[in-house]
Enzyme design. Structure first.
Site, mmCIF file in Angstrom:
data_model
loop_
_atom_site.group_PDB
_atom_site.id
_atom_site.type_symbol
_atom_site.label_atom_id
_atom_site.label_comp_id
_atom_site.label_asym_id
_atom_site.label_seq_id
_atom_site.Cartn_x
_atom_site.Cartn_y
_atom_site.Cartn_z
ATOM 1 C CD GLU A 126 -2.812 1.489 2.437
ATOM 2 O OE1 GLU A 126 -3.563 0.515 2.912
ATOM 3 O OE2 GLU A 126 -2.620 2.083 2.913
ATOM 4 C CG HIS A 191 -7.618 2.859 -0.230
ATOM 5 N ND1 HIS A 191 -6.645 2.819 0.648
ATOM 6 C CD2 HIS A 191 -6.591 1.185 -0.762
ATOM 7 C CE1 HIS A 191 -6.695 1.457 0.927
ATOM 8 N NE2 HIS A 191 -5.853 0.982 -0.255
#
Ligand SMILES: Cc1cc2nc3c(=O)[nH]c(=O)nc-3n(C[C@H](O)[C@H](O)[C@H](O)COP(=O)(O)OP(=O)(O)OC[C@H]3O[C@@H](n4cnc5c(N)ncnc54)[C@H](O)[C@@H]3O)c2cc1C
Ligand SMILES: NC(=O)c1ccc[n+]([C@@H]2O[C@H](COP(=O)([O-])OP(=O)(O)OC[C@H]3O[C@@H](n4cnc5c(N)ncnc54)[C@H](O)[C@@H]3O)[C@@H](O)[C@H]2O)c1
Ligand SMILES: C[S@@+](CC[C@H](N)C(=O)[O-])C[C@H]1O[C@@H](n2cnc3c(N)ncnc32)[C@H](O)[C@@H]1O
Length: 722
Positions: A126, A191
């Site tokens: 991430e 996201h």
């Protein structure tokens, strides 16, 4: 969104290779390429305004195009090989063949399930969006390096304050996710949160992601906005992550893989742990394919959470989110953001070393390896998700110690591929952009079909204009100060420029003791195959034949060869010798006299304006210059010289003199004039020696050219003096 029709007639089914009643596109998926085509004139519904991608002039596919008989689901990889094989056997099928391509897009969730079934763990990483363009450039370099370890996917967080959906802003969450996918070649998850957005805005944002090629979304509610005491949805917006999952399903069907967040310690706002698990179950029932957890400090917390999730019937993969501790401050920030308490044992361990970054990082690596080993040995996790905090060293070391880092030496194709599902079948590219793959991807990003099998006829191909040489993923990764040291603080003559080319090729230090590791046409060091011809290249460059691209001839080298190999093992690689260079008008005059004596050589010579344009190539006939022969497969020919595409490339190649090189000097300085003169006066040439089994004649041609030019000059001088 338009409703795309169900393919119902037998003829259509046969033509499309589809089975009875197969849904071609159900209105919640992307319009198929076929429907795009009919949208351009045959009356069936086309893309709505929500489809931001303008309809480009289509790339004209080769006449024997496998794609033309493929269904959308085959292109998406949702149709299995088995399914196709059973179709081939079906007696109801007409006699048109079903072409299927071995390269298919496989959605992230299918890759995860496959790895889970095979018991081969994976990792994902991430990142958060950078603040500045230079931060974006640094992050892209990190993506490139981390991509070598082969993460299953990487994800980009959504920053409400950073204008996350703005695709014109290079540092936004959406732009960075698109760049990671398209330019770093990494399967990407974006996201998205509900904070401050109406449902319509969220839909628009999802279309933007889709148009960049993104196929995976981490659907979140989002943190409370700054200063808010409790959650309040935006007017016309959504309340919970589950509503975003539903929205994605309603609008896009199965197009996106949907991931949601889970909280092993319970979400801080939820009344009870079990209520939160029930809300997680709601997200899965609404269509979430997988779960990534909030970070946790003790594995027992995670193991209990997974077994509690399983107890209530949540069966999708649950990836543990692991944070390798990298510093005292970042740990306390992350703990604060996630509202977690750092265990005393960890605080005690890092307190005495909190000002020593190296020691803290070593501790973080040690702890992360310990945690991950236990997670992997538990059999409860298919892979591990790492919160990288945009740093690469700690996570790389952890991955190496765990044996999850799998640097693959064998390249599938000789050029760097993208991870965009639209390009999954792309097999052929012109050689010219070989050292500028990001530019090629950008310039062809509007195409809705990509050549596979063969390049075909590119007359209809339209390349996007390249006016944005300064986009961070196109410009050099070295700052101007470094470029000046490599390419010369001041240039006084063309010969100074020639020396830069020679130093780049030989790796020798220049007069300032600096190695030239980049050129405007190639932002990387030269590739191993170039060492085979490096001496010859250096020799001609030192005499003003400024090469920017080359390949040695190769006659049946094993596909595992470290210098020229690619593709699956057991195959053989072939290359025609290729040279591309800039050289002076006088050299070109000599070259034009010599070339007719070498009929085995194809050439193309052009100046910056295109007014002078000489070639012996068939204008619309590409020449395969690299191909591979593999057991049990058709021949693959990934690189071609295409005369049409060369004309497009020449604008870029000439512009790089000015945009990338002259620009580093003050305007109207002597140095910038030297570069401008080369740009204005030199020609760009490409030469292909088709007689690949024999020693290449290209070097002989260039020697003859230089000799003839020298003797012409001598004659002229003596004529002038007599
Ligand atoms: C892996 C991961 C990545 C993240 N990435 C980002 C990011 O990129 N950007 C960002 O801003 N934030 C991010 N977050 C933080 C996240 O947005 C916050 O934790 C947020 O507070 C909750 O989001 P959620 O999607 O889990 O919300 P939800 O699943 O909507 O849950 C929020 C709260 O509401 C409760 N709830 C859910 N449904 C109902 C219901 N029907 N009735 C009553 N209560 C309900 C839940 O139990 C929970 O307490 C991330 C979190 C994780 C774990
Ligand atoms: N596991 C989790 O709980 C989790 C994971 C990811 C993100 N999040 C949440 O998502 C939100 C965003 O997360 P994140 O990791 O992207 O950021 P963050 O808020 O954790 O910050 C990460 C970095 O981005 C910087 N930053 C802050 N605002 C910025 C902006 N507007 N533009 C560019 N950079 C900025 C910060 O200085 C920090 O260095 C945060 O609220 C975070 O709580 C949570
Ligand atoms: C033409 S491609 C090689 C093609 C590859 N064999 C294929 O089939 O796709 C790019 C090659 O040019 C080389 N190269 C880069 N800069 C060069 C330069 N200035 N002069 C000559 N060759 C260069 C690179 O090292 C790289 O091997």
């Amino acid at each position: 969104m338009p409703e795309f029709k169900r393919i119902s007639s037998e003829t259509e089914m046969a033509q499309n290779g589809a089975g009875p009643g197969r849904l071609m596109c159900n209105g919640t998926q992307s319009p198929s390429k076929m429907n795009y085509r009919s949208a351009n004139g045959e009356g069936s519904p086309g893309p709505t305004s929500a489809e931001f991608r303008p309809i480009p002039r289509r790339f004209s596919p080769p006449s024997f195009d496998r794609q033309s008989s493929q269904t959308e689901s085959e292109r998406n990889g949702s149709s299995s090989r088995q399914e196709l094989e059973s179709l081939s056997a079906s007696s109801s099928r007409a006699n048109s063949p079903v072409w299927y391509n071995t390269r298919k897009y496989v959605p992230v969730i299918d890759r995860i399930l496959k790895r889970q079934a095979a018991g081969t763990p994976f990792f994902s990483l991430e990142f958060f969006p950078p603040r500045t363009d230079s931060g974006a450039s640094d992050l892209m370099a990190i993506f490139d390096r981390l991509a070598r370890g082969r993460p299953l996917f990487c994800d980009m967080t959504w920053h409400p304050k950073g204008d996350p959906s703005n695709t014109d802003k290079p540092t936004s969450s959406t732009s960075m996710a698109g760049n990671m996918l398209n330019y770093a070649g990494i399967e990407t998850m974006l996201h998205m949160t509900c904070v401050g957005l109406t449902t319509e805005q969220m839909k628009d944002n999802l279309y933007k992601a889709k148009n960049l090629g993104i196929r995976s979304i981490l659907a979140l509610r989002g943190d409370l906005p700054d200063g808010a005491e409790e959650w309040q949805k935006t007017d016309g917006g959504l309340d919970y992550a589950v509503d975003l999952v539903k929205l994605i399903k309603e609008e896009f069907g199965d197009y996106f893989v949907i991931c949601v967040a889970g909280y092993p310690d319970g979400h801080p706002e939820c009344k009870t742990y079990w209520e939160d698990i029930q809300h997680l179950k709601d997200k899965v029932e609404a269509g979430a394919d997988l779960i990534i957890t909030q970070l946790f400090f003790k594995n027992e917390t995670f193991f209990k959470y997974v077994s509690d999730c399983r107890k209530v019937g949540i069966t999708v993969p649950i990836l543990p989110g692991v944070l390798p501790i990298q510093g005292y401050k970042s740990l306390s920030n992350m703990a604060k953001l996630s509202k977690l308490e750092v265990p005393k044992e960890i605080l005690d361990a890092i307190e005495p070393i909190k000002t020593n970054d190296v020691a803290i990082r070593q501790y973080g690596i040690f702890k992360a390896v310990e945690i991950c080993r236990e997670l992997l040995n538990s059999g409860m996790v298919p892979g591990i998700h790492f919160y990288t905090l945009n740093r690469e060293k700690a996570v790389t070391q952890v991955l190496k110690e765990l044996g999850l880092w799998s640097e693959k030496i064998q390249r599938p194709l000789p050029w760097k591929q993208t991870a965009n599902h639209n390009r999954v079948e792309e097999e052929v590219r012109p050689i010219f952009w070989r050292c500028r793959p990001n530019s090629y991807v950008l310039r062809t990003s509007e195409w809705n079909e990509f050549p596979n099998g063969r390049w075909g006829d590119s007359r209809a191909a339209s390349f996007n204009d390249l006016q944005t040489y300064h986009l961070f993923y196109l410009k050099s990764r070295s700052p101007k100060t470094e470029l000046l040291k490599m390419w010369g603080e001041t240039l006084t003559s063309e010969e100074d420029v020639w020396k830069v080319f020679v130093n780049y090729l030989t790796g020798a230090q220049n007069e300032q003791g600096v190695k030239v590791t980049r050129m405007p046409w190639d932002d990387d060091e030269i590739e191993p195959e170039t060492s085979l011809i490096c001496e010859k290249l250096a020799s001609i460059n030192s005499r003003g034949v400024l090469t920017i691209n080359s390949q040695p001839r190769v006659n049946a080298a094993p596909s595992t060869d470290l210098k020229v190999g690619w593709g699956s093992p057991g195959g053989y690689i072939f290359q025609k010798a290729y040279l591309e260079f800039f050289t002076s008008k006088e050299n070109i005059a000599a070259l034009k006299e010599i070339l007719p004596r070498y009929p085995q050589v194809n050439y193309h010579i052009i100046n910056h304006s295109g007014e002078a344009d000489y070639t012996n190539c068939d204008e619309y006939q590409p020449i395969a210059v690299t191909w591979g022969v593999f057991p049990g497969k058709e021949i693959i020919q990934p690189t071609v010289v295409d005369p049409e595409a060369f004309k497009t490339w020449k604008d870029e190649a000439f512009a790089l003199w000015l945009e990338a090189w002259a620009h580093i000097y003050p305007k109207n300085s002597e140095s910038s004039r030297v570069i401008q003169n080369i740009h204005d006066g030199y020609y760009l040439v490409n030469l292909v020696d088709n007689d690949f089994p024999k020693e290449s004649v290209l070097w002989d041609i260039l020697e003859e050219m230089l000799t003839l030019k020298a003797s012409t000059e001598e004659t002229e001088i003596s004529a002038a003096s007599s």
